[in-house]
Every structure is written in structure tokens, then in C-alpha cells.
Scaffold this motif. Structure first.
Motif, PDB file in Angstrom:
ATOM      1  N   ALA A   1       0.865  -1.173   0.000  1.00 30.55           N
ATOM      2  CA  ALA A   1       0.000   0.000   0.000  1.00 30.55           C
ATOM      3  C   ALA A   1       0.901   1.223   0.000  1.00 30.55           C
ATOM      4  CB  ALA A   1      -0.889  -0.002   1.234  1.00 30.55           C
ATOM      5  N   LEU A   2       0.811   2.014  -1.061  1.00 29.79           N
ATOM      6  CA  LEU A   2       1.695   3.176  -1.189  1.00 29.79           C
ATOM      7  C   LEU A   2       0.925   4.423  -0.774  1.00 29.79           C
ATOM      8  CD1 LEU A   2       2.048   1.185  -3.896  1.00 29.79           C
ATOM      9  CD2 LEU A   2       3.806   2.860  -4.434  1.00 29.79           C
ATOM     10  N   THR A   3       1.542   5.242   0.070  1.00 32.55           N
ATOM     11  CA  THR A   3       0.893   6.509   0.386  1.00 32.55           C
ATOM     12  C   THR A   3       1.871   7.667   0.243  1.00 32.55           C
ATOM     13  OG1 THR A   3      -0.484   7.708   1.955  1.00 32.55           O
ATOM     14  CG2 THR A   3       1.267   6.379   2.891  1.00 32.55           C
ATOM     15  N   ASP A   4       1.325   8.808  -0.190  1.00 33.36           N
ATOM     16  CA  ASP A   4       2.124  10.018  -0.379  1.00 33.36           C
ATOM     17  C   ASP A   4       1.138  11.173  -0.574  1.00 33.36           C
ATOM     18  OD1 ASP A   4       5.368  10.320  -1.258  1.00 33.36           O
ATOM     19  OD2 ASP A   4       4.083  12.057  -1.695  1.00 33.36           O
ATOM     20  N   VAL A   5       1.641  12.391  -0.412  1.00 32.93           N
ATOM     21  CA  VAL A   5       0.803  13.572  -0.675  1.00 32.93           C
ATOM     22  C   VAL A   5       0.770  13.873  -2.177  1.00 32.93           C
ATOM     23  CG1 VAL A   5       2.657  15.297  -0.368  1.00 32.93           C
ATOM     24  CG2 VAL A   5       0.292  15.870   0.289  1.00 32.93           C
ATOM     25  N   ASP A   6       1.755  13.374  -2.914  1.00 31.84           N
ATOM     26  CA  ASP A   6       1.863  13.628  -4.357  1.00 31.84           C
ATOM     27  C   ASP A   6       1.179  12.484  -5.137  1.00 31.84           C
ATOM     28  OD1 ASP A   6       2.628  13.878  -7.008  1.00 31.84           O
ATOM     29  OD2 ASP A   6       4.716  14.398  -6.564  1.00 31.84           O
ATOM     30  N   GLY A   7      -0.113  12.674  -5.420  1.00 28.00           N
ATOM     31  CA  GLY A   7      -0.918  11.617  -6.028  1.00 28.00           C
ATOM     32  C   GLY A   7      -0.470  11.229  -7.424  1.00 28.00           C
ATOM     33  N   THR A   8      -0.032  12.195  -8.228  1.00 30.25           N
ATOM     34  CA  THR A   8       0.353  11.895  -9.610  1.00 30.25           C
ATOM     35  C   THR A   8       1.574  10.985  -9.645  1.00 30.25           C
ATOM     36  OG1 THR A   8      -0.388  14.124 -10.099  1.00 30.25           O
ATOM     37  CG2 THR A   8       0.810  13.017 -11.844  1.00 30.25           C
ATOM     38  N   ALA A   9       2.603  11.376  -8.896  1.00 33.41           N
ATOM     39  CA  ALA A   9       3.824  10.555  -8.866  1.00 33.41           C
ATOM     40  C   ALA A   9       3.535   9.187  -8.249  1.00 33.41           C
ATOM     41  CB  ALA A   9       4.918  11.269  -8.070  1.00 33.41           C
ATOM     42  N   LEU A  10       2.640   9.161  -7.254  1.00 34.42           N
ATOM     43  CA  LEU A  10       2.302   7.907  -6.571  1.00 34.42           C
ATOM     44  C   LEU A  10       1.695   6.904  -7.559  1.00 34.42           C
ATOM     45  CD1 LEU A  10       2.418   6.910  -3.618  1.00 34.42           C
ATOM     46  CD2 LEU A  10       0.030   7.582  -3.390  1.00 34.42           C
ATOM     47  N   GLU A  11       0.782   7.394  -8.417  1.00 31.50           N
ATOM     48  CA  GLU A  11       0.136   6.503  -9.403  1.00 31.50           C
ATOM     49  C   GLU A  11       1.178   5.919 -10.343  1.00 31.50           C
ATOM     50  OE1 GLU A  11      -2.719   5.216  -9.372  1.00 31.50           O
ATOM     51  OE2 GLU A  11      -3.466   6.473  -7.752  1.00 31.50           O
ATOM     52  N   GLU A  12       2.134   6.754 -10.732  1.00 36.73           N
ATOM     53  CA  GLU A  12       3.179   6.288 -11.653  1.00 36.73           C
ATOM     54  C   GLU A  12       4.017   5.162 -11.011  1.00 36.73           C
ATOM     55  OE1 GLU A  12       6.346   8.896 -13.647  1.00 36.73           O
ATOM     56  OE2 GLU A  12       4.425   9.964 -13.844  1.00 36.73           O
ATOM     57  N   VAL A  13       4.393   5.370  -9.745  1.00 36.36           N
ATOM     58  CA  VAL A  13       5.191   4.347  -9.051  1.00 36.36           C
ATOM     59  C   VAL A  13       4.375   3.068  -8.930  1.00 36.36           C
ATOM     60  CG1 VAL A  13       6.369   3.735  -6.903  1.00 36.36           C
ATOM     61  CG2 VAL A  13       6.478   6.088  -7.746  1.00 36.36           C
ATOM     62  N   ALA A  14       3.108   3.194  -8.527  1.00 32.83           N
ATOM     63  CA  ALA A  14       2.266   2.010  -8.311  1.00 32.83           C
ATOM     64  C   ALA A  14       2.065   1.249  -9.608  1.00 32.83           C
ATOM     65  CB  ALA A  14       0.920   2.424  -7.719  1.00 32.83           C
ATOM     66  N   SER A  15       1.904   1.981 -10.724  1.00 32.31           N
ATOM     67  CA  SER A  15       1.645   1.268 -11.988  1.00 32.31           C
ATOM     68  C   SER A  15       2.874   0.455 -12.390  1.00 32.31           C
ATOM     69  CB  SER A  15       1.191   2.220 -13.088  1.00 32.31           C
ATOM     70  OG  SER A  15       2.259   3.065 -13.415  1.00 32.31           O
ATOM     71  N   GLY A  16       4.057   0.890 -11.988  1.00 31.17           N
ATOM     72  CA  GLY A  16       5.272   0.127 -12.257  1.00 31.17           C
ATOM     73  C   GLY A  16       5.378  -1.140 -11.397  1.00 31.17           C
ATOM     74  N   LEU A  17       4.579  -1.229 -10.356  1.00 29.11           N
ATOM     75  CA  LEU A  17       4.650  -2.394  -9.454  1.00 29.11           C
ATOM     76  C   LEU A  17       3.656  -3.484  -9.848  1.00 29.11           C
ATOM     77  CD1 LEU A  17       4.947  -0.621  -5.965  1.00 29.11           C
ATOM     78  CD2 LEU A  17       6.762  -1.700  -7.277  1.00 29.11           C
ATOM     79  N   GLY A  18       2.718  -3.133 -10.741  1.00 26.57           N
ATOM     80  CA  GLY A  18       1.739  -4.117 -11.221  1.00 26.57           C
ATOM     81  C   GLY A  18       0.746  -4.526 -10.149  1.00 26.57           C
ATOM     82  N   ASP A  19       0.275  -5.772 -10.258  1.00 30.24           N
ATOM     83  CA  ASP A  19      -0.716  -6.277  -9.294  1.00 30.24           C
ATOM     84  C   ASP A  19      -0.086  -6.279  -7.905  1.00 30.24           C
ATOM     85  OD1 ASP A  19      -2.491  -6.717 -11.247  1.00 30.24           O
ATOM     86  OD2 ASP A  19      -2.201  -8.892 -11.362  1.00 30.24           O
ATOM     87  N   GLY A  20      -0.948  -6.185  -6.895  1.00 30.67           N
ATOM     88  CA  GLY A  20      -0.424  -6.264  -5.529  1.00 30.67           C
ATOM     89  C   GLY A  20       0.036  -4.923  -5.002  1.00 30.67           C
ATOM     90  N   ALA A  21      -0.349  -3.838  -5.696  1.00 33.28           N
ATOM     91  CA  ALA A  21      -0.029  -2.497  -5.185  1.00 33.28           C
ATOM     92  C   ALA A  21      -1.291  -1.639  -5.241  1.00 33.28           C
ATOM     93  CB  ALA A  21       1.078  -1.863  -6.017  1.00 33.28           C
ATOM     94  N   ALA A  22      -1.497  -0.801  -4.228  1.00 37.11           N
ATOM     95  CA  ALA A  22      -2.636   0.123  -4.233  1.00 37.11           C
ATOM     96  C   ALA A  22      -2.178   1.451  -3.655  1.00 37.11           C
ATOM     97  CB  ALA A  22      -3.775  -0.452  -3.391  1.00 37.11           C
ATOM     98  N   THR A  23      -2.817   2.537  -4.083  1.00 38.73           N
ATOM     99  CA  THR A  23      -2.388   3.869  -3.638  1.00 38.73           C
ATOM    100  C   THR A  23      -3.402   4.493  -2.683  1.00 38.73           C
ATOM    101  OG1 THR A  23      -3.436   4.878  -5.564  1.00 38.73           O
ATOM    102  CG2 THR A  23      -1.098   4.321  -5.765  1.00 38.73           C
TER     103      THR A  23
END
Ligand SMILES: NC(=O)c1ccc[n+]([C@@H]2O[C@H](COP(=O)([O-])OP(=O)(O)OC[C@H]3O[C@@H](n4cnc5c(N)ncnc54)[C@H](O)[C@@H]3O)[C@@H](O)[C@H]2O)c1
Length: 259
Positions: free
Chosen positions: A33-55
Motif C-alpha cells: 500500500a503506497l501513500t504520499d501527498v503527491d498523487g500523480t507521482a504515486l500513481e506512476e510508481v504504483a503502476s510500475g509495481l503491477g498487481d499487488g499495489a494500491a495507492t
């Protein structure tokens, strides 16, 4: 895959060390589970992790938003096994120019937010019978550095929060350890690398004569999050190439060929 089946919440996941920690935990088998105040960058990081990641976008300076995160993650993933308090801000200013507002802001993000997150996560972890917390401190929490009073105070506080959690909850299936990085090449330290004086000073003060990459901080975090570290509790692990082993004293006795 030492972390197979585990769920990890990582703060400050949109940049630098946080990105490397999320990747390393995911590679070790954890869902993240990824959390950050910067939602745009967070989505980019999560999409690189594939399944098993949520923001989970949140400003950790907001106590209510921070306190709600552990239960949100448990509700989404079914458990919360690992919490990595990595988000941080650093204020660089001479003490007499540092304002009380800047001091409070640094402590809010670097110390109060980890406390609020631990306070919310510990009961969920204790209910499960087991949970691991890793706090990302800094070598500035172990030693003073000019112009970094607020940051140093916050990180020293985080180290003592770590030890207090172990003392209070070590018998309830809770592990809490801290990692204290030296200089890591990330957006937080980009200004270091723009200055030749700064890079030669880092080399001079580090026995290994270099700074680190974010992945080198992430590996010890995986160790402290998994079963291999089951008798390690309440400790602070410097990951600094030896800087705090020698401080400036390392330079007082040059090798004969350098004298
Ligand atoms: N880079 C270094 O040399 C170094 C050295 C020692 C310790 N650290 C520590 O490592 C951690 C990560 O540092 P980094 O170098 O990756 O920094 P970074 O600036 O690259 O990343 C920090 C992340 O925290 C997030 N963040 C900041 N304030 C927030 C808030 N209020 N709510 C939610 N998220 C917030 C930022 O958006 C960013 O994504 C920090 O705790 C830092 O103090 C870094």
C-alpha cells in the motif's frame, strides 16, 4: 519470497527511498500500500509495481488522514503486517533563521506522523498477533549537522519512538526498528550533487568514499520487515557507508601515503 502473503504500508512512496522500498518489498513477495501527498507521482510508481499495489493519497501532516491509513489498508488488503514510516521533509537553515513554524512543520511530518501511524497500526498488528514497523530515521538523528537542527531533532525523536515502541509492545508481537541512512542520492539531496564542494565533503567523511543509492537503504528495510530479523527489536541500523562509525575523526589520521 520471504514476505509472501504479507501486506506493507509505505509512506513517502512517490519518490526516492520510498520508491526503492516499495519495489524491494514487492520483489520479496509483499503486497504494498503506497501513500504520499503527491498523487500523480504515486500513481506512476504504483503502476510500475503491477498487481499487488494500491495507492492511498494523504497528507501526513493531517493527523486524521494519517490515523485512518492503517485501517484503510487492512480493509482493502485483509491485513496490515508491515509499516514503513519513510515520508520525510528536511529543513536546512541556520538555527537563528529557523522559524517556529518551520520547526513545527518538520516535526509534524518527520515525527508526529510516524507516531500517529504507529498508534493506529499497533492495535491492528497486535490483534493479528504479529507486525513489523520500520522507521526511516537518518544519521542526522545520531549526530548533529550544521543547519539541520529541526531535522536532527525530529530524527533523534523518531529513534527514541522506535525504542519506546519495542519496550512497550515487544511482548505483544510487535517489532519496531529504525534505519538511519547516510547520504542517499534522491530528490531530497539533489542540491548536494550540484555542488562539487559538497560531494567532496561527503567522500571525505564517509569511510567508503561514496554516497548510496536508494536500493541500498531498501534492502535492510526488507530484512527488518521479514522473519530473518525476528530477534532484532528496538534497534537503529546506520546505513551510511561508515560515516557515523568515524565521524570527522576518521580524517585526523591520514594513511602514510596521504600524509
Ligand atoms: N536522501 C537522503 O540522503 C536521506 C538521508 C537520511 C535519511 N533520509 C530519509 O529518508 C526518507 C526518504 O527520503 P528521500 O530522500 O527519499 O526524500 P524525497 O524527498 O525524495 O521523498 C520524500 C517523500 O515524502 C513525501 N512527503 C513529504 N511530506 C509529506 C506529507 N506531509 N505527507 C505525505 N507525504 C509526504 C514526499 O511527497 C516525497 O514523495 C526521509 O524520511 C528522509 O528524511 C534521506
Amino acid at each position: 519470497m520471504t514476505l509472501d502473503g504479507k501486506v506493507a504500508l509505505v509512506t513517502g512512496a512517490a519518490s526516492g527511498v520510498g520508491v526503492a522500498i516499495c519495489r524491494a518489498l514487492r520483489e520479496a513477495g509483499a503486497r504494498v500500500a503506497l501513500t504520499d501527498v503527491d498523487g500523480t507521482a504515486l500513481e506512476e510508481v504504483a503502476s510500475g509495481l503491477g498487481d499487488g499495489a494500491a495507492t492511498f493519497v494523504a497528507d501526513l501532516a493531517d493527523d486524521d488522514a494519517a490515523a485512518a491509513l492503517p485501517a484503510r489498508v487492512r480493509d482493502e488488503f485483509g491485513s496490515l503486517d508491515i509499516l514503513v514510516n519513510n515520508a520525510g521533509v528536511r529543513q536546512v537553515a541556520p538555527l537563528l533563521e529557523l522559524t517556529p513554524a518551520q520547526w513545527r512543520r518538520t516535526l509534524d511530518v518527520d515525527l508526529v506522523a510516524p507516531f500517529v501511524l504507529c498508534r493506529a497500526a499497533i492495535p491492528l498488528m497486535a490483534e493479528q498477533g504479529r507486525g513489523k514497523i520500520v522507521n526511516i530515521a537518518s544519521m542526522a538523528g545520531l549526530a548533529a549537522f550544521r543547519d539541520r537542527a529541526a531535522y536532527s531533532a525530529a530524527k533523534a525523536g523518531l529513534i527514541m519512538l522506535t525504542k519506546n515502541i519495542t519496550v512497550e509492545f515487544g511482548d505483544r508481537g510487535i517489532w519496531c526498528n529504525a534505519v538511519a541512512p547516510g547520504v542517499v542520492e534522491t530528490p531530497m539531496t539533489s542540491f548536494f550533487f550540484a555542488s562539487p564542494g559538497m560531494t567532496s565533503s561527503i567522500r571525505a567523511n564517509t569511510p567508503m568514499r561514496r554516497w548510496s543509492r536508494p536500493e541500498e537503504i531498501a534492502r535492510p528495510v526488507v530484512f527488518l520487515s521479514g522473519p530473518e530479523s525476528d530477534f532484532v527489536n528496538g534497534t537503529v541500523v546506520p546505513v551510511d557507508g561508515g560515516w557515523t562509525a568515524g565521524y570527522y575523526g576518521a580524517e585526523l589520521s591520514p594513511r602514510p601515503e596521504e600524509a
